[in-house]
Scaffold this motif. Structure first.
Motif, mmCIF file in Angstrom:
data_model
loop_
_atom_site.group_PDB
_atom_site.id
_atom_site.type_symbol
_atom_site.label_atom_id
_atom_site.label_comp_id
_atom_site.label_asym_id
_atom_site.label_seq_id
_atom_site.Cartn_x
_atom_site.Cartn_y
_atom_site.Cartn_z
ATOM 1 N N SER A 1 0.813 -1.226 0.000
ATOM 2 C CA SER A 1 0.000 0.000 0.000
ATOM 3 C C SER A 1 0.840 1.265 0.000
ATOM 4 O O SER A 1 0.330 2.350 -0.295
ATOM 5 C CB SER A 1 -0.934 0.013 1.206
ATOM 6 O OG SER A 1 -0.160 0.037 2.380
ATOM 7 N N THR B 1 -0.491 -5.800 9.912
ATOM 8 C CA THR B 1 -1.079 -6.714 8.925
ATOM 9 C C THR B 1 -1.905 -7.819 9.604
ATOM 10 O O THR B 1 -2.988 -8.163 9.121
ATOM 11 C CB THR B 1 0.006 -7.318 8.004
ATOM 12 O OG1 THR B 1 1.049 -7.895 8.798
ATOM 13 C CG2 THR B 1 0.588 -6.273 7.078
ATOM 14 N N THR C 1 -5.064 -6.322 10.717
ATOM 15 C CA THR C 1 -5.950 -6.079 9.565
ATOM 16 C C THR C 1 -6.772 -7.334 9.268
ATOM 17 O O THR C 1 -7.981 -7.260 9.024
ATOM 18 C CB THR C 1 -5.094 -5.671 8.345
ATOM 19 O OG1 THR C 1 -4.443 -4.446 8.660
ATOM 20 C CG2 THR C 1 -5.939 -5.498 7.101
ATOM 21 N N VAL D 1 -1.148 -10.245 5.329
ATOM 22 C CA VAL D 1 -2.540 -10.198 5.791
ATOM 23 C C VAL D 1 -3.224 -11.539 5.501
ATOM 24 O O VAL D 1 -3.873 -12.135 6.367
ATOM 25 C CB VAL D 1 -3.321 -9.054 5.083
ATOM 26 C CG1 VAL D 1 -4.797 -9.101 5.454
ATOM 27 C CG2 VAL D 1 -2.724 -7.684 5.427
ATOM 28 N N GLY D 2 -3.044 -12.018 4.263
ATOM 29 C CA GLY D 2 -3.775 -13.205 3.815
ATOM 30 C C GLY D 2 -3.471 -14.450 4.625
ATOM 31 O O GLY D 2 -4.376 -15.234 4.941
ATOM 32 N N ASN E 1 -7.529 -8.932 -1.091
ATOM 33 C CA ASN E 1 -6.324 -8.106 -0.974
ATOM 34 C C ASN E 1 -5.780 -7.691 -2.333
ATOM 35 O O ASN E 1 -4.800 -6.969 -2.404
ATOM 36 C CB ASN E 1 -5.221 -8.928 -0.285
ATOM 37 C CG ASN E 1 -5.572 -9.241 1.145
ATOM 38 O OD1 ASN E 1 -5.919 -8.349 1.914
ATOM 39 N ND2 ASN E 1 -5.499 -10.504 1.520
ATOM 40 N N CYS F 1 -10.191 -5.244 1.454
ATOM 41 C CA CYS F 1 -9.054 -4.915 2.322
ATOM 42 C C CYS F 1 -8.033 -4.104 1.533
ATOM 43 O O CYS F 1 -7.498 -3.115 2.015
ATOM 44 C CB CYS F 1 -8.438 -6.202 2.850
ATOM 45 S SG CYS F 1 -6.968 -5.909 3.835
ATOM 46 N N GLY F 2 -7.760 -4.533 0.306
ATOM 47 C CA GLY F 2 -6.783 -3.825 -0.530
ATOM 48 C C GLY F 2 -6.879 -4.315 -1.954
ATOM 49 O O GLY F 2 -7.724 -5.162 -2.283
ATOM 50 N N THR G 1 -3.814 -4.946 -4.306
ATOM 51 C CA THR G 1 -2.395 -4.896 -4.685
ATOM 52 C C THR G 1 -2.186 -4.936 -6.198
ATOM 53 O O THR G 1 -1.273 -4.286 -6.706
ATOM 54 C CB THR G 1 -1.646 -6.061 -4.010
ATOM 55 O OG1 THR G 1 -1.829 -5.932 -2.602
ATOM 56 C CG2 THR G 1 -0.161 -6.030 -4.309
#
Ligand SMILES: NC(=O)c1ccc[n+]([C@@H]2O[C@H](COP(=O)([O-])OP(=O)(O)OC[C@H]3O[C@@H](n4cnc5c(N)ncnc54)[C@H](OP(=O)(O)O)[C@@H]3O)[C@@H](O)[C@H]2O)c1
Length: 336
Positions: free
Chosen positions: A48, A128, A131, A157-158, A220, A242-243, A245
């Motif tokens: 991020s 992370t 999160t 995170v994952g 993500n 969440c994101g 990438t």
């Protein structure tokens, strides 16, 4: 003491490159009343960060030209003018791409390295891991027996999200970029199934891994992969944003084409930002530490050595998917 600092020199186009940064060296000032001097030991490598280098999509203030890049760091207190810290304390904070930071002690978190080693405080017990925890607590709320799909599942995170999904009694399916990573998810982390998104028939593999469709997507990655996941969503599904990438280095973000599935399935998609839960970090860490003690939750850090000026190169390696678990850079001193 001389401090080497990496500063943003110009706004990157596409992926951030070493030439987008400049290096400065200056003496480290003594801490003033309430301040603490921290020597960086590990710098967090986060996809991020790319979103903070240009105007637009970021949830944080844009990094100014000439500024140090604001990133999480774990390190050791080397001088303190704050009553809460003494030399030798291990701490984390948003200390940036530099070897030493002199900051207000109130912005630091003191960490207990008897609970987990220092790099884990940037990963599983750091932002992370938190999160992953709050994405489920606040948005996805997986129930026993449901199917949860996690993208970038072998990342920081994952990998924690998949384990928490299992702790909640759900079936965890991970998606990631290599067969080796898939094996790590199923054989070491206990995911129920894993899918390589580079497969020539991703939808078929996904269908096989999610025979009862998908109740919760922890996303993500964004882009076309998220679009494919809409095709596997089940009734009243929840998509946690969440994101994204896959989109951070793109000039124009790929938006989902299959979003009408949300209407048909009475499903919903909701984003969240970890910083909204700061006052609950300690309680979350206590619960996660309990899971660690029971052997239900584990963390892996991918530690790469480098000087502060190597930061863009290490970030590139993250985008190449070289990491397994949380990528951190162990800071080695720069040569003067
Ligand atoms: N909402 C919040 O508050 C919050 C807080 C922290 C992080 N996040 C977000 O969480 C996400 C994961 O962050 P992280 O720190 O855990 O990173 P990470 O997953 O450890 O690392 C990034 C991973 O993304 C995958 N990837 C890279 N380029 C890709 C592409 N083009 N398509 C698909 N996958 C790609 C790579 O794995 P593969 O080998 O699988 O490709 C890589 O390992 C990010 O989007 C981040 O912004 C959100």
């Amino acid at each position: 003491m001389l401090n080497t600092q990496l500063r943003l020199a110009r706004r990157p186009s596409g992926e951030a490159k070493s030439t987008d940064f400049s290096v400065t060296r200056e003496a480290v000032p003594s801490p003033e009343n309430g301040q603490v001097t921290v020597r960086a030991e590990y710098i967090s490598i986060d996809p991020s960060v790319r979103t903070h280098l240009n105007a637009g999509q970021s949830y944080r203030a844009m990094v100014g030209i000439g500024d140090i890049v604001d990133v999480p760091v774990a390190g050791e207190v080397v001088a303190s003018a704050h009553p809460g810290f003494i030399s030798g304390d291990k701490v984390t904070g948003m200390l940036g791409t530099q070897e030493y930071a002199v900051v207000d002690g109130a912005t630091l978190t003191k960490v207990d390295v008897s609970l987990a080693p220092l790099p884990s405080w940037l990963g599983g017990l750091g932002l992370t891991g938190l999160t992953a925890y709050f994405g489920f607590e606040e948005v996805g709320k997986p129930k026993p027996g449901e199917t949860v799909v996690v993208t970038a599942a072998s990342g920081a995170v994952g990998s924690v999200a998949g384990q928490i999904a299992r702790i909640k009694g759900a079936r965890a399916v991970g998606i990631c970029g290599s067969d080796e990573k898939c094996r790590w998810l199923t054989e070491d982390l206990g995911f129920d199934a894993a899918v390589n998104y580079r497969s020539p028939d991703l939808y078929r593999d996904l269908k096989e891994a999610t025979p009862n469709r998908v109740d919760v997507v922890f996303d993500n990655v964004g882009g076309p992969l998220l679009d494919t996941l809409f095709r596997r969503l089940g009734m009243r599904g929840r998509v946690i944003i969440c994101g994204a990438t896959s989109q951070y280095n793109e000039g124009e973000i790929y938006g989902p084409k299959n979003y009408l599935a949300l209407a048909t399935l009475r499903a919903r998609m909701e984003g969240f930002i970890i910083f909204d839960y700061v006052d609950r970090y300690d309680a979350a860490r206590r619960e996660m530490a309990g899971w660690m003690k029971q052997g239900l939750l584990g963390f892996r850090e991918n530690i790469v050595e480098g000087t502060v000026t190597d930061y863009p190169t290490v970030l590139h390696r993250l985008y190449q998917g070289e990491n397994v678990g949380k990528m951190v850079m162990r800071v080695v001193p720069s040569k003067p």
